[in-house]
Design a protein around this motif. Structure first.
Motif, mmCIF file in Angstrom:
data_model
loop_
_atom_site.group_PDB
_atom_site.id
_atom_site.type_symbol
_atom_site.label_atom_id
_atom_site.label_comp_id
_atom_site.label_asym_id
_atom_site.label_seq_id
_atom_site.Cartn_x
_atom_site.Cartn_y
_atom_site.Cartn_z
ATOM 1 N N ASN A 5 -19.989 -37.754 -54.374
ATOM 2 C CA ASN A 5 -19.169 -36.548 -54.372
ATOM 3 C C ASN A 5 -17.881 -36.758 -55.160
ATOM 4 O O ASN A 5 -16.878 -36.105 -54.914
ATOM 5 N N THR A 6 -17.884 -37.669 -56.120
ATOM 6 C CA THR A 6 -16.678 -37.937 -56.891
ATOM 7 C C THR A 6 -16.331 -36.753 -57.789
ATOM 8 O O THR A 6 -17.090 -35.780 -57.899
ATOM 9 N N SER A 7 -15.195 -36.871 -58.451
ATOM 10 C CA SER A 7 -14.761 -35.810 -59.368
ATOM 11 C C SER A 7 -15.661 -35.707 -60.594
ATOM 12 O O SER A 7 -15.492 -34.789 -61.407
ATOM 13 N N MET A 136 -5.532 -33.622 -63.486
ATOM 14 C CA MET A 136 -5.768 -35.064 -63.347
ATOM 15 C C MET A 136 -5.389 -35.544 -61.955
ATOM 16 O O MET A 136 -6.110 -36.342 -61.343
ATOM 17 N N LEU A 137 -4.256 -35.069 -61.449
ATOM 18 C CA LEU A 137 -3.811 -35.492 -60.116
ATOM 19 C C LEU A 137 -4.797 -35.039 -59.045
ATOM 20 O O LEU A 137 -5.136 -35.803 -58.134
ATOM 21 N N ALA A 138 -5.286 -33.801 -59.141
ATOM 22 C CA ALA A 138 -6.238 -33.292 -58.151
ATOM 23 C C ALA A 138 -7.518 -34.115 -58.141
ATOM 24 O O ALA A 138 -8.020 -34.501 -57.079
ATOM 25 N N ALA A 139 -8.060 -34.395 -59.323
ATOM 26 C CA ALA A 139 -9.294 -35.187 -59.418
ATOM 27 C C ALA A 139 -9.066 -36.601 -58.911
ATOM 28 O O ALA A 139 -9.901 -37.161 -58.191
ATOM 29 N N LEU A 140 -7.932 -37.188 -59.282
ATOM 30 C CA LEU A 140 -7.641 -38.567 -58.874
ATOM 31 C C LEU A 140 -7.478 -38.681 -57.370
ATOM 32 O O LEU A 140 -8.037 -39.592 -56.733
ATOM 33 N N LEU A 141 -6.735 -37.754 -56.767
ATOM 34 C CA LEU A 141 -6.537 -37.806 -55.314
ATOM 35 C C LEU A 141 -7.856 -37.583 -54.568
ATOM 36 O O LEU A 141 -8.084 -38.172 -53.505
ATOM 37 N N HIS A 142 -8.720 -36.748 -55.115
ATOM 38 C CA HIS A 142 -10.041 -36.561 -54.508
ATOM 39 C C HIS A 142 -10.796 -37.882 -54.482
ATOM 40 O O HIS A 142 -11.419 -38.253 -53.476
ATOM 41 N N LEU A 183 -12.606 -26.615 -55.950
ATOM 42 C CA LEU A 183 -11.928 -26.266 -54.699
ATOM 43 C C LEU A 183 -12.908 -26.237 -53.536
ATOM 44 O O LEU A 183 -12.608 -26.743 -52.440
ATOM 45 N N VAL A 184 -14.086 -25.683 -53.760
ATOM 46 C CA VAL A 184 -15.109 -25.649 -52.700
ATOM 47 C C VAL A 184 -15.499 -27.070 -52.288
ATOM 48 O O VAL A 184 -15.640 -27.377 -51.099
ATOM 49 N N MET A 185 -15.665 -27.965 -53.265
ATOM 50 C CA MET A 185 -16.003 -29.356 -52.960
ATOM 51 C C MET A 185 -14.902 -30.024 -52.153
ATOM 52 O O MET A 185 -15.160 -30.766 -51.203
ATOM 53 N N ALA A 186 -13.646 -29.769 -52.521
ATOM 54 C CA ALA A 186 -12.526 -30.374 -51.808
ATOM 55 C C ALA A 186 -12.456 -29.862 -50.374
ATOM 56 O O ALA A 186 -12.179 -30.623 -49.439
ATOM 57 N N GLN A 187 -12.709 -28.573 -50.180
ATOM 58 C CA GLN A 187 -12.697 -28.004 -48.825
ATOM 59 C C GLN A 187 -13.769 -28.649 -47.953
ATOM 60 O O GLN A 187 -13.533 -28.959 -46.775
#
Length: 339
Positions: A5-7, A136-142, A183-187
């Protein structure tokens, strides 16, 4: 959270392939690829590198993609324009993509290194709020959340994936076609981590009850009670450490070692493992880092004498993380990017 489930999962950040992007991944040499990367727009370069890495994972070629992107980054790092902001962003994107590639191969130590590198590069200008920085920050933090989740550190993972989700919410308001699926994946990841934290809390309650039971049996001099108490104290310490409660974890490790030395006066593999756990938790406590480093260095010699190769490798990796401050950058990202 699973590492698939990575970025780099299909659909996390969709984008159309372009001629400029294809020139990057179809280049004949690393130097040529780096040159095309320098010339491309950031979003084109980011999308194409992501697609290349994602396709490689699906095809079972993740190691090759990892080597290729690492080589491209090395070429760009020594280029005369390496300090150019656009080049720095593209190198940060490579580090972020490499983090996901390492995770897809269960190479957690390497993922920790590239994640720390990427966070350090982003931290050079933490007040940025442009799309390139935020994506980049969103993908990295995920992906960092995946890393902590794999280590059972669900409290950290929850904070990271929630921050990733908030950033993606912001991006999706202006570009829903590009960021809605991420966003759906992060939720979904937030829900999964919260469930894991609940299970961890239940495990802690169970372990605490076991400790109380074995303490009473030790007082009653029941056979094997001390041995079982040591195991329960150690397990509670490890659970607390995964919950980022290192001060409490140190107390349980110390108690476990006290009882263990009573039944095993000579250094054993069991004592070594517990001592490494103790030393690692000390690294996370303000004012206790040097004590932890000293203990781990002492255990390094003990591991050599015992012929404990796996434990020796673990100590080296923990000390490396401490010396390069990887633990700090992964744990303090929220102070670098507070809002």
């Amino acid at each position: 959270m699973k590492n698939d489930n990575t970025s780099l999962s299909p659909g996390f950040l969709p984008g159309d392939s372009t001629d400029a992007g294809r020139r990057i991944v179809e280049a004949a040499t690393v130097e040529e690829a780096a040159e095309h990367l320098r010339d491309a727009r950031f979003d084109t370069a980011h999308d194409e590198m992501r697609r290349y890495a994602s396709d490689a994972i699906i095809a079972g070629n993740a190691p090759h993609a990892t080597d290729a992107l690492t080589a491209i980054d090395a070429v760009m790092a020594i280029a005369p324009d390496a300090d150019n902001p656009d080049i720095a962003d593209k190198r940060t994107a490579i580090k972020q993509i490499l983090t996901a590639l390492h995770l897809s191969q269960n190479r957690h130590a390497e993922a920790m290194q590239t994640a720390a590198d990427a966070l350090n590069m982003l931290a050079a200008n933490p007040k940025r709020r442009d799309e390139a920085f935020l994506s980049m920050l969103a993908a990295l933090l995920h992906d960092v959340a995946l890393l902590h989740s794999a280590r059972g550190e669900y409290r950290q993972a929850e904070r990271e994936v929630e921050k990733s989700m908030k950033i993606l919410e912001r991006l999706a308001r202006t570009e829903p076609d590009r960021y809605a699926s991420a966003l759906v994946m992060a939720q979904a990841s937030v829900t999964q981590v919260m469930h894991s934290r609940l299970k961890q809390a239940n495990l802690l309650a169970h372990t605490q009850a076991a400790v109380e039971t074995y303490m009473a049996l030790v007082a009653a001099k029941a056979p094997d009670a001390t041995d079982r108490l040591v195991d329960s104290l150690a397990e509670e310490g490890r659970t607390l450490a995964r919950m980022d409660k290192h001060r409490q974890a140190v107390q349980y490790y110390t108690r476990a070692l006290k009882y263990l030395v009573g039944i095993e006066p000579e250094m054993t593999l069991r004592q070594l493992t517990l001592s490494i756990d103790l030393g690692e938790s000390l690294l996370y406590i303000k004012g206790q880092r040097e004590k932890g480093v000293h203990l781990l260095n002492t255990m390094l010699h003990k591991a050599t004498r015992l012929g404990a190769d796996e434990e020796h490798r673990r100590i080296v990796e923990v000390l490396l993380n401490a010396n390069t401050r990887r633990l700090d950058i992964l744990g303090l990202w929220h102070k670098l990017f507070p809002r």
